[in-house]
Motif scaffolding. Structure first.
Motif, PDB file in Angstrom:
ATOM      1  N   ALA A   1       0.807  -1.214   0.000  1.00 41.42           N
ATOM      2  CA  ALA A   1       0.000   0.000   0.000  1.00 41.42           C
ATOM      3  C   ALA A   1       0.847   1.274   0.000  1.00 41.42           C
ATOM      4  CB  ALA A   1      -0.938  -0.002   1.200  1.00 41.42           C
ATOM      5  N   HIS A   2       1.942   1.270   0.766  1.00 43.67           N
ATOM      6  CA  HIS A   2       2.751   2.472   0.905  1.00 43.67           C
ATOM      7  C   HIS A   2       4.229   2.252   0.604  1.00 43.67           C
ATOM      8  CE1 HIS A   2      -0.686   4.496   2.684  1.00 43.67           C
ATOM      9  NE2 HIS A   2      -0.869   3.417   3.425  1.00 43.67           N
ATOM     10  N   THR A   3       4.585   1.098   0.076  1.00 42.55           N
ATOM     11  CA  THR A   3       5.998   0.810  -0.146  1.00 42.55           C
ATOM     12  C   THR A   3       6.228   0.070  -1.457  1.00 42.55           C
ATOM     13  OG1 THR A   3       5.807  -1.285   1.037  1.00 42.55           O
ATOM     14  CG2 THR A   3       6.527   0.605   2.333  1.00 42.55           C
ATOM     15  N   VAL A   4       7.427   0.228  -1.951  1.00 48.36           N
ATOM     16  CA  VAL A   4       7.939  -0.589  -3.047  1.00 48.36           C
ATOM     17  C   VAL A   4       9.266  -1.129  -2.532  1.00 48.36           C
ATOM     18  CG1 VAL A   4       8.789  -0.617  -5.409  1.00 48.36           C
ATOM     19  CG2 VAL A   4       6.842   0.829  -4.812  1.00 48.36           C
ATOM     20  N   TYR A   5       9.453  -2.421  -2.586  1.00 45.91           N
ATOM     21  CA  TYR A   5      10.649  -2.999  -1.974  1.00 45.91           C
ATOM     22  C   TYR A   5      11.146  -4.203  -2.753  1.00 45.91           C
ATOM     23  CZ  TYR A   5       7.247  -6.293  -0.144  1.00 45.91           C
ATOM     24  OH  TYR A   5       6.255  -7.234  -0.034  1.00 45.91           O
ATOM     25  N   ARG A   6      12.385  -4.531  -2.492  1.00 43.18           N
ATOM     26  CA  ARG A   6      13.023  -5.736  -3.018  1.00 43.18           C
ATOM     27  C   ARG A   6      13.991  -6.210  -1.938  1.00 43.18           C
ATOM     28  NH1 ARG A   6      16.250  -6.152  -8.654  1.00 43.18           N
ATOM     29  NH2 ARG A   6      18.064  -6.755  -7.491  1.00 43.18           N
ATOM     30  N   LEU A   7      13.437  -6.823  -0.917  1.00 41.10           N
ATOM     31  CA  LEU A   7      14.184  -7.279   0.246  1.00 41.10           C
ATOM     32  C   LEU A   7      14.288  -8.796   0.182  1.00 41.10           C
ATOM     33  CD1 LEU A   7      15.447  -6.491   2.975  1.00 41.10           C
ATOM     34  CD2 LEU A   7      13.182  -6.758   3.983  1.00 41.10           C
ATOM     35  N   ALA A   8      15.497  -9.324   0.120  1.00 45.34           N
ATOM     36  CA  ALA A   8      15.670 -10.766  -0.048  1.00 45.34           C
ATOM     37  C   ALA A   8      16.740 -11.302   0.896  1.00 45.34           C
ATOM     38  CB  ALA A   8      16.058 -11.074  -1.491  1.00 45.34           C
ATOM     39  N   TYR A   9      16.579 -12.556   1.247  1.00 46.12           N
ATOM     40  CA  TYR A   9      17.531 -13.255   2.117  1.00 46.12           C
ATOM     41  C   TYR A   9      17.921 -14.579   1.475  1.00 46.12           C
ATOM     42  CZ  TYR A   9      15.997  -9.999   5.707  1.00 46.12           C
ATOM     43  OH  TYR A   9      15.708  -8.860   6.412  1.00 46.12           O
TER      44      TYR A   9
ATOM     45  N   ARG B   1       8.845  -4.930   7.657  1.00 46.70           N
ATOM     46  CA  ARG B   1       7.924  -4.843   8.800  1.00 46.70           C
ATOM     47  C   ARG B   1       8.443  -3.818   9.784  1.00 46.70           C
ATOM     48  NH1 ARG B   1       4.202  -7.094   6.306  1.00 46.70           N
ATOM     49  NH2 ARG B   1       3.972  -9.307   6.279  1.00 46.70           N
ATOM     50  N   ASP B   2       7.522  -3.113  10.405  1.00 44.94           N
ATOM     51  CA  ASP B   2       7.866  -2.163  11.460  1.00 44.94           C
ATOM     52  C   ASP B   2       8.092  -2.944  12.747  1.00 44.94           C
ATOM     53  OD1 ASP B   2       8.249  -0.007  13.089  1.00 44.94           O
ATOM     54  OD2 ASP B   2       6.153   0.618  13.091  1.00 44.94           O
ATOM     55  N   MET B   3       9.273  -2.869  13.303  1.00 43.57           N
ATOM     56  CA  MET B   3       9.618  -3.633  14.498  1.00 43.57           C
ATOM     57  C   MET B   3       9.332  -2.841  15.769  1.00 43.57           C
ATOM     58  SD  MET B   3      10.465  -6.401  13.094  1.00 43.57           S
ATOM     59  CE  MET B   3      11.164  -7.381  14.388  1.00 43.57           C
TER      60      MET B   3
END
Length: 77
Positions: free
Chosen positions: A11-19, A74-76
């Motif tokens: 909704a409010h983000t565009v991301y490419r976070l990978a592990y 995620r907001d921690m």
């Protein structure tokens, strides 16, 4: 694989976070075969789905596992 991975949108983000995870049984024993390997793949799929992680690649070999996942931030706090 990283180059082929697309950015995910929320909704409010565009991301490419990978592990990239690698598991190795003690002494690299060749125990990840047959039913054990199939069950491990099922468990990884279930856990990733429950956490909204997308499995980009999964390779269960006799003596190690490679898992590449994409995760939403995620907001921690």
């Amino acid at each position: 694989i990283i180059g082929a991975m697309k950015a995910r949108r929320d909704a409010h983000t565009v991301y490419r976070l990978a592990y990239h995870f690698v598991w190795i049984p003690r002494y690299r024993r060749q125990v990840l075969v047959g039913d054990i390997a199939r069950r491990l793949e099922e468990l990884i799929g279930e856990i990733c789905a429950s956490r909204d992680w997308e499995v980009e690649a999964l390779a269960v070999q006799e003596d190690h596992v490679h898992l590449f996942v994409s995760c939403p931030p995620r907001d921690m706090g």
